[in-house]
Design an enzyme around this catalytic site. Structure first.
Site, PDB file in Angstrom:
ATOM      1  N   LYS A   1      88.322 135.847  48.930  1.00  0.00           N
ATOM      2  CA  LYS A   1      88.613 136.827  47.509  1.00  0.00           C
ATOM      3  C   LYS A   1      87.531 136.037  46.362  1.00  0.00           C
ATOM      4  CE  LYS A   1      90.734 140.310  48.634  1.00  0.00           C
ATOM      5  NZ  LYS A   1      90.472 139.864  50.332  1.00  0.00           N
TER       6      LYS A   1
ATOM      7  N   LYS B   1      82.806 148.207  53.513  1.00  0.00           N
ATOM      8  CA  LYS B   1      84.419 148.385  53.732  1.00  0.00           C
ATOM      9  C   LYS B   1      84.654 148.512  55.247  1.00  0.00           C
ATOM     10  CE  LYS B   1      88.559 148.849  51.798  1.00  0.00           C
ATOM     11  NZ  LYS B   1      89.372 147.747  51.409  1.00  0.00           N
TER      12      LYS B   1
ATOM     13  N   GLU C   1      93.013 133.271  52.248  1.00  0.00           N
ATOM     14  CA  GLU C   1      92.698 134.641  51.495  1.00  0.00           C
ATOM     15  C   GLU C   1      92.173 134.454  50.398  1.00  0.00           C
ATOM     16  OE1 GLU C   1      92.320 137.514  52.701  1.00  0.00           O
ATOM     17  OE2 GLU C   1      92.407 138.662  50.940  1.00  0.00           O
TER      18      GLU C   1
ATOM     19  N   TRP D   1      74.468 150.510  55.270  1.00  0.00           N
ATOM     20  CA  TRP D   1      74.456 149.090  55.372  1.00  0.00           C
ATOM     21  C   TRP D   1      73.535 148.560  56.083  1.00  0.00           C
ATOM     22  CZ3 TRP D   1      76.069 145.217  58.316  1.00  0.00           C
ATOM     23  CH2 TRP D   1      76.639 143.948  57.829  1.00  0.00           C
TER      24      TRP D   1
ATOM     25  N   ASN E   1      74.709 155.697  62.794  1.00  0.00           N
ATOM     26  CA  ASN E   1      75.519 154.599  62.717  1.00  0.00           C
ATOM     27  C   ASN E   1      75.683 153.802  63.744  1.00  0.00           C
ATOM     28  OD1 ASN E   1      77.547 152.857  61.510  1.00  0.00           O
ATOM     29  ND2 ASN E   1      79.073 154.251  62.126  1.00  0.00           N
ATOM     30  N   GLY E   2      75.282 152.388  63.842  1.00  0.00           N
ATOM     31  CA  GLY E   2      75.494 151.582  64.779  1.00  0.00           C
ATOM     32  C   GLY E   2      74.169 150.612  65.070  1.00  0.00           C
TER      33      GLY E   2
ATOM     34  N   CYS F   1      77.409 151.855  57.426  1.00  0.00           N
ATOM     35  CA  CYS F   1      76.936 153.307  57.355  1.00  0.00           C
ATOM     36  C   CYS F   1      77.746 154.451  57.734  1.00  0.00           C
ATOM     37  CB  CYS F   1      75.959 153.341  58.691  1.00  0.00           C
ATOM     38  SG  CYS F   1      74.443 152.045  58.445  1.00  0.00           S
TER      39      CYS F   1
ATOM     40  N   GLU G   1      84.061 136.672  47.738  1.00  0.00           N
ATOM     41  CA  GLU G   1      83.437 137.930  47.987  1.00  0.00           C
ATOM     42  C   GLU G   1      83.261 138.715  46.601  1.00  0.00           C
ATOM     43  OE1 GLU G   1      85.496 141.445  50.704  1.00  0.00           O
ATOM     44  OE2 GLU G   1      86.813 139.730  49.973  1.00  0.00           O
TER      45      GLU G   1
ATOM     46  N   HIS H   1      91.036 114.421  55.821  1.00  0.00           N
ATOM     47  CA  HIS H   1      90.328 114.256  56.891  1.00  0.00           C
ATOM     48  C   HIS H   1      88.922 114.537  57.000  1.00  0.00           C
ATOM     49  CE1 HIS H   1      93.709 113.046  59.549  1.00  0.00           C
ATOM     50  NE2 HIS H   1      94.360 114.123  58.953  1.00  0.00           N
TER      51      HIS H   1
ATOM     52  N   ARG I   1      81.505 152.798  53.199  1.00  0.00           N
ATOM     53  CA  ARG I   1      81.045 152.290  54.608  1.00  0.00           C
ATOM     54  C   ARG I   1      79.599 151.849  54.484  1.00  0.00           C
ATOM     55  NH1 ARG I   1      83.672 154.830  58.830  1.00  0.00           N
ATOM     56  NH2 ARG I   1      82.302 154.152  60.026  1.00  0.00           N
TER      57      ARG I   1
HETATM   58  C1  F6R Z   1      88.108 141.151  52.480  1.00  0.00           C
HETATM   59  C2  F6R Z   1      87.864 142.353  53.323  1.00  0.00           C
HETATM   60  C3  F6R Z   1      87.321 142.084  54.987  1.00  0.00           C
HETATM   61  C4  F6R Z   1      88.117 142.904  55.892  1.00  0.00           C
HETATM   62  C5  F6R Z   1      87.431 142.817  57.259  1.00  0.00           C
HETATM   63  C6  F6R Z   1      88.224 143.318  58.448  1.00  0.00           C
HETATM   64  O1  F6R Z   1      88.538 141.625  51.338  1.00  0.00           O
HETATM   65  O2  F6R Z   1      88.083 143.224  53.148  1.00  0.00           O
HETATM   66  O3  F6R Z   1      87.462 140.649  55.214  1.00  0.00           O
HETATM   67  O4  F6R Z   1      89.433 142.448  56.043  1.00  0.00           O
HETATM   68  O5  F6R Z   1      86.190 143.327  57.315  1.00  0.00           O
HETATM   69  O6  F6R Z   1      88.325 144.613  58.044  1.00  0.00           O
HETATM   70  P1  F6R Z   1      89.473 145.620  58.729  1.00  0.00           P
HETATM   71  O7  F6R Z   1      90.875 145.091  58.030  1.00  0.00           O
HETATM   72  O8  F6R Z   1      89.149 147.043  58.278  1.00  0.00           O
HETATM   73  O9  F6R Z   1      89.412 145.454  60.131  1.00  0.00           O
END
Ligand code: F6R
Length: 576
Positions: A465, A571, A461, A74, A100-101, A2, A468, A484, A27
């Protein structure tokens, strides 16, 4: 999660709010809306979808008014519907709010109010009705203070009062900034909301509120006492340059990695040199080093643990949302928080807990002036520039580069100079093969990735990806753990990606275990498999993650998915 925006002034209101929301839509992009005051009446335009679509349907840009608030959502409480989109109105239509919150006690607050008609399922709508009800017996300012005192949870709220022609802004937990222009005032969840218009801002601390009217603004604490706050001049060239011919920001941002690393290297050696030294000193002067972070940044922190270990410094890391449940910290502890946005609530909560227990806090962030930066004893900026795609790519590389640089200063011998050029080559040499592999993998339901040592975080990682962006279930694992339990799932044609930096007998045994079950074995390695790499084992994680980023990108592209805005994500995650 948000984004909120607000404006008081003489600009073309609709155009300003629309552009500000577009800059905030990273956001949250489930729904968006604006409330503007024109001729004493509040006009609301809101809908589901991304801001640009809503503009096409409701002509946000063509909306007049002197005061306006906007919101991009969001979804947390209540599904993604037009009714649940913000702003929300009070019954008498005097007040409009954007929030927001999460208001944890919204049901209790609601139960205090009689005869109100709610039009949404959100926790936020109660704010508008509460202020309407209480302002019958007291001033609006008193009602805001009362709400602020009674509400539990995290909130950044912008309230438009159509009768007094004012905006109220209040914050606890979620971020909120006020921008100062010439005879105009801006509000925003962060600087992106108004950084095209002014470079002067004030950041609200928790339990502060502001009143914005034609005379300007005043900031007060929760007891109503005025707080003198010096505006900060932010020197921040973070303008996003557009997609520059790429179909998606994600691919553009992967391509930007070499320049981003070079910019970071220069900055760490010049503008940020003192902070780097301070960071290193803090590590040396603490008995216990604990990293904390979420998502991709957590995977960077795992690399940090590995690099510090190589410099003979013991460190640990824990996912921020579980930090307080599993870690004991005290004044001998240095907590190192890593966060791209610098606004992740879980990270801020872990920092707050650590601070209360007496720990010192260092951080590594991308977004300047963010809450994590401001709450730290020392903070390093990774200089990646704005990352528009929700999935972190260039920022992950710059996080691990920063960590490697710090480990270098602490004694881990490693040459960093060639990284940018070599990343460029890795992209150039391997992309055609990656596109081919993407076609082969696009219909798979599960993919496993294994690594050991410094490729274990990279395996995690890559898995993140793959979940996501192309929406494929994936697990990134320590190669040694496979036998295991998870090996039970490995059967004919199940793809397993192995990260093999050198002829290391341990990971090779794991590959053999997979191949004996007729899995689809994909090797990412400088000496075997389809990909080409520079021969540098210690930098292999930097090169191999590039393959992972591109593979996720090209599978999603094959599947025609919304790469830059994956479903259900945002994000910046500002709720816990
Ligand atoms: C994955 C991604 C998220 C962020 C996570 C933490 O591609 O972007 O997993 O890494 O939400 O976000 P930050 O780094 O902004 O604390």
């Amino acid at each position: 999660m948000c984004g909120i925006t607000g404006y008081y002034g003489n600009k073309n209101m609709g155009k300003y709010l629309y552009n500000s929301l577009k800059r905030l839509d990273y956001r949250g992009y489930d729904s968006a809306g604006i409330a503007t005051l024109n001729n004493g009446k509040i006009n609301i335009k809101k809908d589901t979808g991304e801001v640009e679509q809503i503009n096409q349907k409701h002509n946000l840009e063509k909306t007049d008014g002197k005061i306006g608030v906007g919101h991009t959502r969001w979804s947390t409480h209540g599904s993604t519907t037009k009714q649940n989109a913000h702003p929300h109105l009070s019954c008498d239509e005097r007040f409009a709010i954007a929030h927001n919150g999460i208001i944890e006690n919204w049901k209790d607050l609601k139960s205090q109010l009689n005869g109100h008609r709610y039009t949404s399922e959100t926790d936020s709508e109660v704010i508008a009705h509460y202020i309407e009800e209480k302002s019958k017996e007291m001033s609006v300012e008193e009602a805001v203070k009362k709400f602020f005192k009674e509400a539990k949870g995290s909130l950044a709220v912008v309230l438009l009062d159509s009768k007094e022609e004012k905006m109220y802004a209040f914050k606890r937990g979620s971020p909120l900034a006020l921008g100062i222009g010439n005879d105009e005032t801006f509000l925003g969840s962060d600087l992106y909301a108004f950084s095209t218009e002014t470079d002067k801002a004030i950041f609200f601390e928790d339990d502060e509120y502001g009143i914005i009217d034609q005379t300007g603004y005043v900031i007060k604490n929760i007891n109503g006492e005025e707080v003198e706050k010096e505006p900060e001049n932010f020197d921040w060239d973070q303008e996003e340059a557009g997609k520059e011919g790429y179909e998606h920001y994600m691919r553009k941002e992967i391509g930007e990695i070499p320049q981003a690393v070079e910019r970071l290297e220069n900055s760490l050696n010049s503008a940020q040199e003192k902070q780097v030294d301070r960071f290193v000193e803090l590590i040396k002067n603490h008995e216990k080093i604990l990293f904390t972070a979420s998502g991709t940044s957590y995977h960077a922190s795992l690399m940090g643990v590995y690099f510090l270990n190589k410099a003979d410094i013991e460190a640990q890391t824990l996912i921020a949302s579980e930090f307080k449940n599993y870690e004991r910290v005290d004044e001998d502890t240095l907590v190192i928080a890593i966060s791209q946005s610098g606004e992740t609530k879980d990270v801020l909560d872990a920092m707050e807990y650590s601070r209360k227990e007496g720990a010192d806090i260092a951080s590594i962030i991308n977004v300047p002036y963010s809450s994590v930066e401001r709450e730290s004893d020392v903070s390093l900026r990774i200089m990646a520039g704005q990352e528009v795609c929700v999935a972190a790519t260039k920022t992950f590389i710059n996080q691990i580069y920063t960590l490697l640089k710090i480990a270098n200063k602490l004694g881990y011998q490693n040459h960093l100079e060639e990284i940018p050029k070599r990343i460029e080559k890795v992209i150039e040499k391997n992309e055609p093969k990656i596109k081919q592999l993407a076609k082969e993998l696009k219909n798979k339901n599960d993919i496993y990735i294994i690594g050991r040592g410094d490729t274990y975080p990279i395996a995690r990682e890559i898995a993140l990806k793959l979940k996501e962006i192309p929406y494929i279930h994936a697990e990134g694992m320590m190669g040694g753990e496979l036998k295991h339990g998870t090996l039970a799932l490995i059967e004919e044609d199940v793809p397993v990606i192995s990260l093999i930096p050198e002829k290391n007998s341990e990971i090779i045994s794991n590959v053999k275990e997979i191949e004996a079950r007729n899995a689809k074995s994909i090797k990412i390695s400088p000496w075997t498999g389809p990909f080409k790499f520079p021969n540098s084992n210690s930098k292999f994680p930097f090169y191999t993650i590039i393959i992972g980023f591109l593979l996720s990108y090209w599978i999603a592209n094959e599947k025609n998915l919304p790469i830059d805005r994956p479903r259900n994500l945002s994000k910046s995650i500002t709720v816990s």
